[in-house]
Design an enzyme around this catalytic site. Structure first.
Site, PDB file in Angstrom:
ATOM      1  N   ASN A  47     -17.934  33.474  -1.310  1.00  0.00           N
ATOM      2  CA  ASN A  47     -18.347  32.888  -0.086  1.00  0.00           C
ATOM      3  C   ASN A  47     -18.248  33.949   1.144  1.00  0.00           C
ATOM      4  O   ASN A  47     -19.127  33.820   2.060  1.00  0.00           O
ATOM      5  CB  ASN A  47     -17.581  31.710   0.285  1.00  0.00           C
ATOM      6  CG  ASN A  47     -16.019  31.872   0.037  1.00  0.00           C
ATOM      7  OD1 ASN A  47     -15.299  32.244  -1.159  1.00  0.00           O
ATOM      8  ND2 ASN A  47     -15.100  31.740   1.191  1.00  0.00           N
ATOM      9  N   SER A  97     -20.880  21.611  -4.143  1.00  0.00           N
ATOM     10  CA  SER A  97     -20.562  20.731  -2.897  1.00  0.00           C
ATOM     11  C   SER A  97     -22.069  20.882  -2.219  1.00  0.00           C
ATOM     12  O   SER A  97     -22.484  21.525  -1.825  1.00  0.00           O
ATOM     13  CB  SER A  97     -19.529  21.663  -1.884  1.00  0.00           C
ATOM     14  OG  SER A  97     -19.296  20.971  -0.841  1.00  0.00           O
ATOM     15  N   CYS A 103      -7.665  34.237  13.123  1.00  0.00           N
ATOM     16  CA  CYS A 103      -6.512  34.095  13.857  1.00  0.00           C
ATOM     17  C   CYS A 103      -5.292  33.165  13.436  1.00  0.00           C
ATOM     18  O   CYS A 103      -5.721  32.139  13.454  1.00  0.00           O
ATOM     19  CB  CYS A 103      -6.985  34.032  15.249  1.00  0.00           C
ATOM     20  SG  CYS A 103      -5.729  34.345  16.637  1.00  0.00           S
TER      21      CYS A 103
HETATM   22  N1  PLP Z   1     -15.299  27.304  -3.185  1.00  0.00           N
HETATM   23  C1  PLP Z   1     -16.040  28.305  -2.174  1.00  0.00           C
HETATM   24  C2  PLP Z   1     -16.700  29.364  -2.887  1.00  0.00           C
HETATM   25  C3  PLP Z   1     -16.431  27.793  -0.864  1.00  0.00           C
HETATM   26  O1  PLP Z   1     -17.231  28.548  -0.190  1.00  0.00           O
HETATM   27  C4  PLP Z   1     -15.977  26.503  -0.601  1.00  0.00           C
HETATM   28  C5  PLP Z   1     -16.186  26.151   1.019  1.00  0.00           C
HETATM   29  O2  PLP Z   1     -16.415  27.005   1.770  1.00  0.00           O
HETATM   30  C6  PLP Z   1     -15.298  25.734  -1.270  1.00  0.00           C
HETATM   31  C7  PLP Z   1     -14.957  26.070  -2.589  1.00  0.00           C
HETATM   32  C8  PLP Z   1     -14.853  24.306  -0.945  1.00  0.00           C
HETATM   33  O3  PLP Z   1     -15.715  23.566  -0.578  1.00  0.00           O
HETATM   34  P1  PLP Z   1     -15.626  22.151   0.233  1.00  0.00           P
HETATM   35  O4  PLP Z   1     -15.938  22.758   1.493  1.00  0.00           O
HETATM   36  O5  PLP Z   1     -16.933  21.245  -0.083  1.00  0.00           O
HETATM   37  O6  PLP Z   1     -14.469  21.388   0.130  1.00  0.00           O
END
Ligand code: PLP
Length: 401
Positions: free
Chosen positions: A152, A200, A325
């Protein structure tokens, strides 16, 4: 101009998705409880099963292998804890990486308090895992490998199919955190060679409050929520039909447009990366090719990322910082640190995550604002103040405002 470049944090819900969801909320629509035997229940049940089939088909699963959850984090928790509680091995071990989302890292940390051992594999300076490292980490008591396919923060893609083939050979199930990949890449259980996959909806223009864990036939999971036995007994609670329908519709739209969207995003990425021709000492964090096209993580050396992010925000540009932060101390991102960046480079990092609705004009505006803001900040910020958060830190000023 307002430019939203934080699509990895979340995305706006598409109008077509809102329309599909609305029908499931209204008194003259499919608002019923899917467990009810009457007509209102039947209608809701139909919407839910259509949504489930769509998700199953898109990811190469059986409908019985799709469990709707409240978010991506819940899907991940179910995969990891569900596997842990199902395993009958006296000692249990999980293999994961040092660049996972906190949904995986914190779950593994909690499982450690329950007696599970975890190996966190390192990555190279582009954020890629070495398949050989996985091979060496697997043990007799390894109950699961959990791997983020698309990171991410930096967008780096893992050699997941290769790791999946290895896991299969060694008889260890693989869970893939595909939260940032689904809807952006043509991933399936088969293409990733995995047994479980988390996703998600709000990452691909669906609603918040819904995710899914997609599993291959034969995967057994101990439920985390007990009750009425919904979602094949894996996740009790009256189903959120509108959310599931929204997830499915958003996925359907994303996949139908995938080739065009990807082409557009690659072009916007290249346009955006011209910023490196106009500014010195800018480093691309992540893999140049094995990456999500829309995720561009840049370290602006001699510049504080927190100050830069906040200044860009004042210019209408919404981005995420590579540092957070926490109680007055700026913590550099664990992903960037695992990739071997210096603290200074991590403190100067910004994540720009583009989306299907961004335009060339927006990108040109961001490049121009970025160049002038970085140049100003480089004049103003003393190198020794980078990464420190005191009363002079702009985030304090904004919090007080
Ligand atoms: N895994 C990754 C790689 C993510 O980027 C995120 C959310 O930013 C999540 C898991 C968690 O997803 P959720 O916000 O739907 O709980």
């Amino acid at each position: 101009m307002e430019v939203y470049l934080d699509h990895n944090a979340t995305t706006p819900v598409r109008a077509e998705v809102i329309e599909a969801m609305e029908e499931c909320l209204r008194a003259d629509g499919a608002f019923g409880n899917p467990s009810s035997l009457h007509e209102a229940g039947r209608l809701a049940r139909k919407r839910l099963s259509d949504a489930r089939r769509l998700v199953a088909d898109a990811l190469g699963a059986e409908p019985a292998g799709v469990t709707f959850t409240g978010c991506g984090s819940e899907a991940i928790n179910l995969a990891l804890k569900g596997t842990f509680f199902t395993s009958t091995l006296p000692h249990k071990h999980i293999v994961t990486t040092s660049i996972e989302h906190s949904a995986v890292l914190k779950t593994c940390a909690w499982l450690q308090t329950q007696g599970c051992e975890t190996t966190y594999l390192p990555v190279d300076n582009t954020g890629r895992l070495d398949v050989e490292e996985v091979a060496q980490a697997l043990r007799e008591d390894t109950i699961l490998v959990s791997l983020v396919h698309a990171n991410n923060e930096v967008g780096t893609l893992q050699p997941t199919a290769e790791i999946g083939a290895l896991c299969r050979e060694r008889g260890v199930p693989l869970h893939v955190d595909a939260v940032q990949a689904v809807g952006k890449l043509p991933v399936t259980l088969e293409s990733l060679q995995c047994d479980m996959l988390s996703l998600s909806a709000h990452k691909f223009h669906g609603p918040k409050g819904v995710g899914a864990l997609v599993t291959r036939p034969g995967v057994e999971l101990t439920p985390l929520i007990h009750g009425g036995g919904q979602e094949h007994g894996v996740r009790s609670g009256t189903e959120a039909v509108a959310q599931a329908v929204g997830l499915a519709r958003a996925l359907e739209l994303a996949l139908a447009e995938l080739p065009q969207t990807r082409e557009k995003l690659w072009a916007l990425r290249h346009r955006f990366l011209r910023v490196r021709e106009e500014l010195e000492a800018v480093k691309l964090n992540g893999h140049p090719e094995h990456t999500l096209p829309h995720t561009v993580n840049l370290s602006f050396m001699y510049c504080d990322g927190m100050a830069l992010g906040l200044n860009l925000n004042l210019r209408g540009i919404r981005v995420s910082q590579g540092s957070a932060c926490a109680s007055g101390q700026i913590e550099p991102s664990h992903v960037l640190m695992a990739m071997g960046l210096s603290e200074k480079a991590a403190h100067g990092a910004i994540r720009f995550s583009l989306g299907r609705d961004n335009t060339e004009e927006e990108i040109d505006y961001v490049v121009a604002e970025l160049v002038s803001t970085v140049k100003k900040l480089r004049l103003l910020t003393a190198p020794e103040d980078i990464g420190k958060c005191d009363e002079n830190c702009p985030c304090f000023v904004l919090q007080e405002a």
